[in-house]
Write an enzyme that holds these catalytic residues in place. Sequence first.
Site, PDB file in Angstrom:
ATOM      1  N   HIS A 289       0.848  -1.199   0.000  1.00 31.46           N
ATOM      2  CA  HIS A 289       0.000   0.000   0.000  1.00 31.46           C
ATOM      3  C   HIS A 289       0.886   1.254   0.000  1.00 31.46           C
ATOM      4  O   HIS A 289       1.144   1.824  -1.059  1.00 31.46           O
ATOM      5  CB  HIS A 289      -0.924  -0.076   1.216  1.00 31.46           C
ATOM      6  CG  HIS A 289      -1.985   0.969   1.284  1.00 31.46           C
ATOM      7  ND1 HIS A 289      -2.138   1.960   0.354  1.00 31.46           N
ATOM      8  CD2 HIS A 289      -2.979   1.178   2.199  1.00 31.46           C
ATOM      9  CE1 HIS A 289      -3.160   2.726   0.673  1.00 31.46           C
ATOM     10  NE2 HIS A 289      -3.696   2.279   1.796  1.00 31.46           N
ATOM     11  N   HIS A 328      -2.584  -0.391 -11.680  1.00 30.78           N
ATOM     12  CA  HIS A 328      -3.448   0.016 -10.571  1.00 30.78           C
ATOM     13  C   HIS A 328      -4.727  -0.799 -10.633  1.00 30.78           C
ATOM     14  O   HIS A 328      -5.201  -1.117 -11.727  1.00 30.78           O
ATOM     15  CB  HIS A 328      -3.777   1.514 -10.693  1.00 30.78           C
ATOM     16  CG  HIS A 328      -4.249   2.124  -9.420  1.00 30.78           C
ATOM     17  ND1 HIS A 328      -5.554   2.043  -9.017  1.00 30.78           N
ATOM     18  CD2 HIS A 328      -3.590   2.806  -8.448  1.00 30.78           C
ATOM     19  CE1 HIS A 328      -5.677   2.663  -7.850  1.00 30.78           C
ATOM     20  NE2 HIS A 328      -4.494   3.115  -7.481  1.00 30.78           N
ATOM     21  N   ASP A 384       2.863   6.564  -7.467  1.00 33.47           N
ATOM     22  CA  ASP A 384       4.151   6.275  -6.834  1.00 33.47           C
ATOM     23  C   ASP A 384       5.329   6.334  -7.794  1.00 33.47           C
ATOM     24  O   ASP A 384       6.476   6.304  -7.365  1.00 33.47           O
ATOM     25  CB  ASP A 384       4.109   4.893  -6.168  1.00 33.47           C
ATOM     26  CG  ASP A 384       3.175   4.907  -4.986  1.00 33.47           C
ATOM     27  OD1 ASP A 384       3.299   5.820  -4.164  1.00 33.47           O
ATOM     28  OD2 ASP A 384       2.310   4.029  -4.896  1.00 33.47           O
TER      29      ASP A 384
HETATM   30  N1  CMC Z   1       4.502  -4.776 -13.755  1.00 37.78           N
HETATM   31  C1  CMC Z   1       4.342  -5.795 -14.597  1.00 37.78           C
HETATM   32  N2  CMC Z   1       3.179  -6.430 -14.826  1.00 37.78           N
HETATM   33  C2  CMC Z   1       2.123  -5.995 -14.164  1.00 37.78           C
HETATM   34  C3  CMC Z   1       2.193  -4.919 -13.275  1.00 37.78           C
HETATM   35  C4  CMC Z   1       3.439  -4.300 -13.084  1.00 37.78           C
HETATM   36  N3  CMC Z   1       3.565  -3.266 -12.257  1.00 37.78           N
HETATM   37  N4  CMC Z   1       0.969  -4.694 -12.748  1.00 37.78           N
HETATM   38  C5  CMC Z   1       0.162  -5.613 -13.293  1.00 37.78           C
HETATM   39  N5  CMC Z   1       0.853  -6.396 -14.162  1.00 37.78           N
HETATM   40  C6  CMC Z   1       0.312  -7.474 -15.001  1.00 37.78           C
HETATM   41  C7  CMC Z   1       0.048  -8.724 -14.179  1.00 37.78           C
HETATM   42  O1  CMC Z   1       1.176  -9.570 -14.159  1.00 37.78           O
HETATM   43  C8  CMC Z   1      -1.113  -9.309 -14.928  1.00 37.78           C
HETATM   44  O2  CMC Z   1      -0.602  -9.922 -16.111  1.00 37.78           O
HETATM   45  P1  CMC Z   1      -1.245 -11.294 -16.662  1.00 37.78           P
HETATM   46  O3  CMC Z   1      -2.620 -10.933 -17.101  1.00 37.78           O
HETATM   47  O4  CMC Z   1      -0.328 -11.710 -17.778  1.00 37.78           O
HETATM   48  O5  CMC Z   1      -1.229 -12.262 -15.513  1.00 37.78           O
HETATM   49  C9  CMC Z   1      -1.917  -8.099 -15.381  1.00 37.78           C
HETATM   50  O6  CMC Z   1      -0.963  -7.048 -15.486  1.00 37.78           O
HETATM   51  C10 CMC Z   1      -3.031  -7.703 -14.411  1.00 37.78           C
HETATM   52  O7  CMC Z   1      -2.440  -7.449 -13.145  1.00 37.78           O
HETATM   53  P2  CMC Z   1      -3.115  -7.732 -11.732  1.00 37.78           P
HETATM   54  O8  CMC Z   1      -2.060  -8.200 -10.785  1.00 37.78           O
HETATM   55  O9  CMC Z   1      -4.333  -8.590 -11.920  1.00 37.78           O
HETATM   56  O10 CMC Z   1      -3.608  -6.293 -11.318  1.00 37.78           O
HETATM   57  P3  CMC Z   1      -4.111  -5.868  -9.869  1.00 37.78           P
HETATM   58  O11 CMC Z   1      -5.198  -4.865 -10.089  1.00 37.78           O
HETATM   59  O12 CMC Z   1      -4.441  -7.008  -8.994  1.00 37.78           O
HETATM   60  O13 CMC Z   1      -2.816  -5.166  -9.251  1.00 37.78           O
HETATM   61  C11 CMC Z   1      -1.240  -3.528  -8.563  1.00 37.78           C
HETATM   62  C12 CMC Z   1      -2.651  -3.789  -9.125  1.00 37.78           C
HETATM   63  C13 CMC Z   1      -1.111  -2.040  -8.274  1.00 37.78           C
HETATM   64  C14 CMC Z   1      -1.050  -4.315  -7.257  1.00 37.78           C
HETATM   65  C15 CMC Z   1      -0.203  -3.986  -9.622  1.00 37.78           C
HETATM   66  O14 CMC Z   1      -0.401  -3.284 -10.835  1.00 37.78           O
HETATM   67  C16 CMC Z   1       1.232  -3.810  -9.112  1.00 37.78           C
HETATM   68  O15 CMC Z   1       1.754  -4.711  -8.444  1.00 37.78           O
HETATM   69  N6  CMC Z   1       1.897  -2.654  -9.444  1.00 37.78           N
HETATM   70  C17 CMC Z   1       3.231  -2.399  -8.943  1.00 37.78           C
HETATM   71  C18 CMC Z   1       3.160  -1.908  -7.491  1.00 37.78           C
HETATM   72  C19 CMC Z   1       2.683  -0.477  -7.401  1.00 37.78           C
HETATM   73  O16 CMC Z   1       3.104   0.378  -8.162  1.00 37.78           O
HETATM   74  N7  CMC Z   1       1.774  -0.229  -6.434  1.00 37.78           N
HETATM   75  C20 CMC Z   1       1.234   1.113  -6.186  1.00 37.78           C
HETATM   76  C21 CMC Z   1      -0.223   1.211  -6.521  1.00 37.78           C
HETATM   77  S1  CMC Z   1      -0.830   2.896  -6.495  1.00 37.78           S
HETATM   78  C22 CMC Z   1      -0.977   3.295  -4.807  1.00 37.78           C
HETATM   79  C23 CMC Z   1      -2.267   3.940  -4.479  1.00 37.78           C
HETATM   80  O17 CMC Z   1      -3.065   4.305  -5.336  1.00 37.78           O
HETATM   81  O18 CMC Z   1      -2.562   4.099  -3.282  1.00 37.78           O
END
Ligand code: CMC
Length: 492
Positions: A289, A328, A384
């Site tokens: 987070h 995101h 971020d």
């Molecule tokens: N780098 C590479 N691949 C990614 C990334 C990333 N940062 N984010 C998502 N993907 C891929 C993921 O591997 C999946 O691919 P596939 O369909 O081939 O399996 C696809 O995109 C969908 O991802 P997801 O994990 O289902 O997406 P989610 O909504 O569950 O996760 C997230 C969102 C923010 C946790 C994720 O994008 C992530 O880990 N990002 C990096 C960490 C980050 O920057 N976090 C800060 C978020 S903003 C803070 C706030 O708003 O408060």
Amino acid sequence: MSQSNKDSRYLILQTPSKEEYKITVHEGDVAILAKDLAQIKLKTSTNQEEKQITSFDPGFMNTACCESTITYIDGDKGILRYRGYPIEQLAEKSNFLEVAYLLIYGELPTATQLETWQERIMSHTYIHVTLMDYMKSFRYDAHPMSMFIATMAAMSTEYPESNPTLTRRDLFEFDHRARNQQIFRILGKAPTIAACAYRHRIGRPYNYPTESSRGYSYTENFLYMLDRLSEPDYRPSPAIAKALDVLFIVHADHELNCSTAAMRHLTSTRVDPYTAVAGAAGALYGPLHGGASEAVVRMLEEIGSVDKIDEFLSGVKSKTRRLMGFGHRIYKNYDPRAKILKEYAEKVFAEVGRDPLIDIAVELERRATQDDYFVSRKLYPNVDFYSGIIYRACGFPLDMYPLLFALPRIAGWLAHWYESLREEKSAAKASIPGATHVMRARQTYVGDLNKELPSQEERKDISNQNKSLAALKTYHSNLSKRRRAPGTAQRV
Ligand code: CMC
């Protein structure tokens, strides 16, 4: 199947035994009440017992738990608005305390209201000397965020008259003055606690807040408490104070993110707001987070130079790496906050010098946003991606990043606190089942049923069947490595 008549829209659900149920779709929205599903009964696959169905949503992927008028996000279009005002306009023309007022009370303040509001908050910046003593008792290397969480919780001991557990359950629901007093105190004192935690970490004596006659802004006062040594005329750089103010505005609220949901959860028990803010800050402290900006800086440092970007992106595409600061849950477009911060990064560099990581970040963004892997998954920079570079350029150590995120988010937490207290009061909301109730999720029990309790004798070997229980056999030794006798168990 979805149908409608002139009064309402509804879904018709059919069970496997062909029974039909009419579920109302609520006006003005596309939500159904999870409670309406309880009228549907199905036989369980295990023992064919008839049970009412529930919605199952472990990560809250598609569950709304409140109505809110605070923050609007359209993730597909990349839109973020506080109380209807675009984040871009607020970042450009407003300031953090005005935005906090807007979030909490729902309207922009008049000039007089703003003046009173600022004066009230800035006159609540001193913390009780016992809290300072408490902070001094932490270890020299205590993480500032842990100190902040513990001290915010400890603040509830300073104000027993403001604790619904010790006074009356509905203390804040009807008493404006009591509610406002907690808001002034929490917003006023939070930067002081954060600054003391920082000074503790770097081994400098704590600074008292500036006198209100000096007319320092919220972020100027914070910078003063962080940085002043013995200079009699210390004044923080206006450019840095403005950049921090903009960072505070864009982090102030983001609807029901994990920590804000935690704030609402805690508030539903009517616990005092200091304990609730400490709990919300605990949720934000987690690396999934509030920790992402730090991870971005570590990632950029590791990439090290523009010519290593392609190799890094190959690792991301083969899923051995993750591009931090991208993607995101809600935004499937460019996060509007990232756009604002990218621009502000340049303004900060003009003041403090250019951080070489920015060139890697900009090129990384350019290549990723042209690459089909990221485009097809709708992965764009989030808030971020650039915030960490600004913190770094301003000289903040990595362990302050989550605290710099938490401080402004307190305005959002308090807005949700205030809104949920008003829900409690509002008779209209009583028509939504659960709106005024303590939050209590349901579970789907999938464990064993009807086991017979074995005797101690019969249980002798059961722990060996379970690896984590077996680990209990190795014990935590109180002996240091230097004192431990050869052949005794290792520390676990
Ligand atoms: N780098 C590479 N691949 C990614 C990334 C990333 N940062 N984010 C998502 N993907 C891929 C993921 O591997 C999946 O691919 P596939 O369909 O081939 O399996 C696809 O995109 C969908 O991802 P997801 O994990 O289902 O997406 P989610 O909504 O569950 O996760 C997230 C969102 C923010 C946790 C994720 O994008 C992530 O880990 N990002 C990096 C960490 C980050 O920057 N976090 C800060 C978020 S903003 C803070 C706030 O708003 O408060």
